[in-house]
Design a protein around this motif. Structure first.
Motif, PDB file in Angstrom:
ATOM      1  N   THR A 213     -35.016 -13.331  11.132  1.00 23.25           N
ATOM      2  CA  THR A 213     -34.013 -13.458  12.187  1.00 23.25           C
ATOM      3  C   THR A 213     -33.159 -14.681  11.921  1.00 23.25           C
ATOM      4  O   THR A 213     -33.675 -15.764  11.628  1.00 23.25           O
ATOM      5  N   ILE A 214     -31.858 -14.498  12.009  1.00 17.32           N
ATOM      6  CA  ILE A 214     -30.894 -15.582  11.800  1.00 17.32           C
ATOM      7  C   ILE A 214     -30.096 -15.761  13.085  1.00 17.32           C
ATOM      8  O   ILE A 214     -29.651 -14.777  13.693  1.00 17.32           O
ATOM      9  N   THR A 215     -29.921 -16.994  13.504  1.00 13.16           N
ATOM     10  CA  THR A 215     -29.087 -17.288  14.669  1.00 13.16           C
ATOM     11  C   THR A 215     -27.678 -17.620  14.200  1.00 13.16           C
ATOM     12  O   THR A 215     -27.499 -18.425  13.275  1.00 13.16           O
ATOM     13  N   LEU A 216     -26.694 -16.980  14.826  1.00 12.24           N
ATOM     14  CA  LEU A 216     -25.290 -17.266  14.530  1.00 12.24           C
ATOM     15  C   LEU A 216     -24.617 -17.816  15.777  1.00 12.24           C
ATOM     16  O   LEU A 216     -24.950 -17.413  16.903  1.00 12.24           O
ATOM     17  N   VAL A 217     -23.679 -18.720  15.561  1.00 12.38           N
ATOM     18  CA  VAL A 217     -22.999 -19.395  16.658  1.00 12.38           C
ATOM     19  C   VAL A 217     -21.499 -19.165  16.543  1.00 12.38           C
ATOM     20  O   VAL A 217     -20.940 -19.172  15.437  1.00 12.38           O
ATOM     21  N   ALA A 218     -20.844 -18.951  17.682  1.00 10.73           N
ATOM     22  CA  ALA A 218     -19.387 -18.819  17.705  1.00 10.73           C
ATOM     23  C   ALA A 218     -18.767 -20.213  17.609  1.00 10.73           C
ATOM     24  O   ALA A 218     -19.102 -21.107  18.391  1.00 10.73           O
ATOM     25  N   VAL A 219     -17.904 -20.395  16.606  1.00  9.29           N
ATOM     26  CA  VAL A 219     -17.277 -21.695  16.358  1.00  9.29           C
ATOM     27  C   VAL A 219     -15.799 -21.493  16.067  1.00  9.29           C
ATOM     28  O   VAL A 219     -15.359 -20.412  15.689  1.00  9.29           O
ATOM     29  N   GLU A 220     -15.042 -22.558  16.223  1.00  5.14           N
ATOM     30  CA  GLU A 220     -13.616 -22.519  15.948  1.00  5.14           C
ATOM     31  C   GLU A 220     -13.335 -23.079  14.560  1.00  5.14           C
ATOM     32  O   GLU A 220     -14.116 -23.854  14.016  1.00  5.14           O
ATOM     33  N   ASP A 221     -12.230 -22.662  13.967  1.00  2.81           N
ATOM     34  CA  ASP A 221     -11.760 -23.254  12.719  1.00  2.81           C
ATOM     35  C   ASP A 221     -10.259 -23.462  12.831  1.00  2.81           C
ATOM     36  O   ASP A 221      -9.656 -23.221  13.880  1.00  2.81           O
ATOM     37  N   GLU A 222      -9.654 -23.923  11.730  1.00  6.37           N
ATOM     38  CA  GLU A 222      -8.228 -24.256  11.769  1.00  6.37           C
ATOM     39  C   GLU A 222      -7.319 -23.067  11.507  1.00  6.37           C
ATOM     40  O   GLU A 222      -6.102 -23.194  11.527  1.00  6.37           O
ATOM     41  N   TYR A 223      -7.896 -21.879  11.263  1.00  6.18           N
ATOM     42  CA  TYR A 223      -7.103 -20.741  10.835  1.00  6.18           C
ATOM     43  C   TYR A 223      -6.791 -19.755  11.939  1.00  6.18           C
ATOM     44  O   TYR A 223      -5.955 -18.880  11.766  1.00  6.18           O
ATOM     45  N   ASP A 224      -7.484 -19.847  13.062  1.00  8.68           N
ATOM     46  CA  ASP A 224      -7.303 -18.846  14.103  1.00  8.68           C
ATOM     47  C   ASP A 224      -7.524 -19.489  15.459  1.00  8.68           C
ATOM     48  O   ASP A 224      -8.300 -20.443  15.589  1.00  8.68           O
ATOM     49  N   SER A 225      -6.865 -18.964  16.474  1.00  6.71           N
ATOM     50  CA  SER A 225      -7.023 -19.517  17.819  1.00  6.71           C
ATOM     51  C   SER A 225      -8.282 -19.019  18.510  1.00  6.71           C
ATOM     52  O   SER A 225      -8.695 -19.562  19.529  1.00  6.71           O
ATOM     53  N   GLU A 226      -8.908 -17.979  17.951  1.00 11.48           N
ATOM     54  CA  GLU A 226     -10.133 -17.428  18.528  1.00 11.48           C
ATOM     55  C   GLU A 226     -11.342 -17.826  17.690  1.00 11.48           C
ATOM     56  O   GLU A 226     -11.248 -17.907  16.467  1.00 11.48           O
ATOM     57  N   PRO A 227     -12.498 -18.078  18.331  1.00 12.07           N
ATOM     58  CA  PRO A 227     -13.688 -18.445  17.563  1.00 12.07           C
ATOM     59  C   PRO A 227     -14.156 -17.313  16.656  1.00 12.07           C
ATOM     60  O   PRO A 227     -13.837 -16.142  16.856  1.00 12.07           O
ATOM     61  N   GLY A 228     -14.907 -17.694  15.625  1.00 10.61           N
ATOM     62  CA  GLY A 228     -15.596 -16.741  14.765  1.00 10.61           C
ATOM     63  C   GLY A 228     -17.064 -17.123  14.709  1.00 10.61           C
ATOM     64  O   GLY A 228     -17.536 -17.906  15.531  1.00 10.61           O
ATOM     65  N   LEU A 229     -17.790 -16.599  13.740  1.00 12.82           N
ATOM     66  CA  LEU A 229     -19.235 -16.801  13.670  1.00 12.82           C
ATOM     67  C   LEU A 229     -19.635 -17.571  12.426  1.00 12.82           C
ATOM     68  O   LEU A 229     -19.033 -17.427  11.360  1.00 12.82           O
ATOM     69  N   ALA A 230     -20.691 -18.376  12.556  1.00 11.26           N
ATOM     70  CA  ALA A 230     -21.279 -19.090  11.427  1.00 11.26           C
ATOM     71  C   ALA A 230     -22.782 -19.192  11.664  1.00 11.26           C
ATOM     72  O   ALA A 230     -23.223 -19.294  12.818  1.00 11.26           O
ATOM     73  N   PRO A 231     -23.596 -19.156  10.600  1.00 11.98           N
ATOM     74  CA  PRO A 231     -25.039 -19.358  10.787  1.00 11.98           C
ATOM     75  C   PRO A 231     -25.304 -20.704  11.448  1.00 11.98           C
ATOM     76  O   PRO A 231     -24.680 -21.710  11.115  1.00 11.98           O
ATOM     77  N   LYS A 232     -26.222 -20.735  12.396  1.00 13.63           N
ATOM     78  CA  LYS A 232     -26.551 -21.981  13.080  1.00 13.63           C
ATOM     79  C   LYS A 232     -27.124 -22.974  12.078  1.00 13.63           C
ATOM     80  O   LYS A 232     -27.997 -22.646  11.281  1.00 13.63           O
ATOM     81  N   GLY A 233     -26.634 -24.195  12.101  1.00  8.88           N
ATOM     82  CA  GLY A 233     -27.069 -25.212  11.155  1.00  8.88           C
ATOM     83  C   GLY A 233     -26.141 -25.375   9.975  1.00  8.88           C
ATOM     84  O   GLY A 233     -26.269 -26.331   9.201  1.00  8.88           O
ATOM     85  N   MET A 234     -25.183 -24.469   9.813  1.00 10.20           N
ATOM     86  CA  MET A 234     -24.229 -24.566   8.714  1.00 10.20           C
ATOM     87  C   MET A 234     -23.224 -25.677   8.987  1.00 10.20           C
ATOM     88  O   MET A 234     -22.779 -25.878  10.121  1.00 10.20           O
ATOM     89  N   ASP A 235     -22.868 -26.427   7.947  1.00 11.74           N
ATOM     90  CA  ASP A 235     -21.819 -27.431   8.055  1.00 11.74           C
ATOM     91  C   ASP A 235     -20.477 -26.716   8.189  1.00 11.74           C
ATOM     92  O   ASP A 235     -20.054 -25.998   7.287  1.00 11.74           O
ATOM     93  N   THR A 236     -19.828 -26.889   9.322  1.00 11.79           N
ATOM     94  CA  THR A 236     -18.546 -26.220   9.558  1.00 11.79           C
ATOM     95  C   THR A 236     -17.369 -27.198   9.489  1.00 11.79           C
ATOM     96  O   THR A 236     -16.256 -26.849   9.871  1.00 11.79           O
ATOM     97  N   LYS A 237     -17.627 -28.397   8.989  1.00 14.83           N
ATOM     98  CA  LYS A 237     -16.587 -29.431   8.989  1.00 14.83           C
ATOM     99  C   LYS A 237     -15.919 -29.609   7.629  1.00 14.83           C
ATOM    100  O   LYS A 237     -15.010 -30.408   7.497  1.00 14.83           O
ATOM    101  N   PHE A 238     -16.370 -28.860   6.614  1.00 18.28           N
ATOM    102  CA  PHE A 238     -15.781 -29.061   5.300  1.00 18.28           C
ATOM    103  C   PHE A 238     -14.392 -28.417   5.228  1.00 18.28           C
ATOM    104  O   PHE A 238     -14.078 -27.476   5.961  1.00 18.28           O
ATOM    105  N   GLU A 239     -13.571 -28.954   4.311  1.00 18.17           N
ATOM    106  CA  GLU A 239     -12.205 -28.451   4.150  1.00 18.17           C
ATOM    107  C   GLU A 239     -12.223 -26.998   3.705  1.00 18.17           C
ATOM    108  O   GLU A 239     -12.943 -26.628   2.779  1.00 18.17           O
TER     109      GLU A 239
END
Length: 237
Positions: free
Chosen positions: A5-31
């Motif tokens: 089982t993998i937990t995914l979290v809705a997060v925002e990025d710089e490419y879209d105004s709506e959130p998307g998904l990323a595995p929980k614990g993933m670094d989402t701050k890289f360029e």
């Protein structure tokens, strides 16, 4: 393959105004981070990135994931992203080559640099003909794009492509040990893609929302996580 089982979290990025998904614990701050907004991309993140979510985004992990991608999808000639590839004149090899060349032109600030990071050699591989064809396309792309993107003079294309070959071999072998030699990874990719797309079709994501993706040998389920209501204090009526 054991159920996981993998937990995914809705997060925002710089490419879209709506959130998307990323595995929980993933670094989402890289360029260049891009959240997944389709089951296709979620399936890629959880089935073809095999070094843990904390490694996603680094060049070596991305190149390994392309080897896993070839085991899961590419060798079957089915890249599965129907929205992107409908009517495409490019082969699966050319699509993978594009990702390799794109990384070469976006490496500024990366910890990885050709020749600075030791990549352990991998033995020759059954799919080396395909891998070398992919790298031939990638070299042409890099040489063509370099004129416009000004790839630094100290970027050693030969070392980069040699690293890519070893990492793709490694990624393929990891995927094969996990999914088997047949269509197991391919079929599971489809199951994950469809399960996620069904849920996304009926929900609007908000930042911080969580989901659980459960995958087994031949099935996948994707469900929203609803937080347990907080217990009222004993003195509250």
């Amino acid at each position: 393959m054991t159920t996981r089982t993998i937990t995914l979290v809705a997060v925002e990025d710089e490419y879209d105004s709506e959130p998307g998904l990323a595995p929980k614990g993933m670094d989402t701050k890289f360029e260049g981070f891009m959240a997944a907004r389709s089951g296709f991309l979620v399936a890629h993140d959880v089935l073809e990135h095999l070094n843990g979510c904390e490694a996603i985004g680094g060049v070596p992990d991305e190149l390994e994931a392309l080897g896993a991608l070839w085991q899961v999808r590419g060798r079957h000639g089915d890249m599965l992203n129907k929205d992107r590839f409908v009517g495409s004149a490019y082969t699966a090899e050319e699509h993978v080559a594009f990702d390799i060349s794109r990384m070469a032109t976006e490496l500024t600030g990366e910890a990885y640099w050709p020749g600075s990071t030791h990549i352990e050699p991998e033995p020759e591989h059954l799919f080396d003909d395909e891998f070398r064809s992919i790298l031939t396309y990638a070299r042409r792309n890099i040489e063509r794009e370099g004129d416009a993107t000004e790839i630094p003079e100290d970027f050693d294309v030969d070392i980069y492509l040699e690293d890519a070959l070893h990492l793709m071999r490694r990624g393929f072998r990891k995927a094969e040990s996990l999914y088997g030699e047949g269509f197991g990874g391919h079929d599971l990719f489809i199951a994950v893609r469809n399960a996620v797309d069904r849920e996304l079709a009926r929900t609007s994501l908000y930042d911080g929302q969580e989901f659980t993706l459960t995958i087994g040998e031949d099935f996948a389920s994707f469900d929203e996580v609803f937080p347990e209501p907080e217990d009222l204090d004993d003195d509250e009526e």
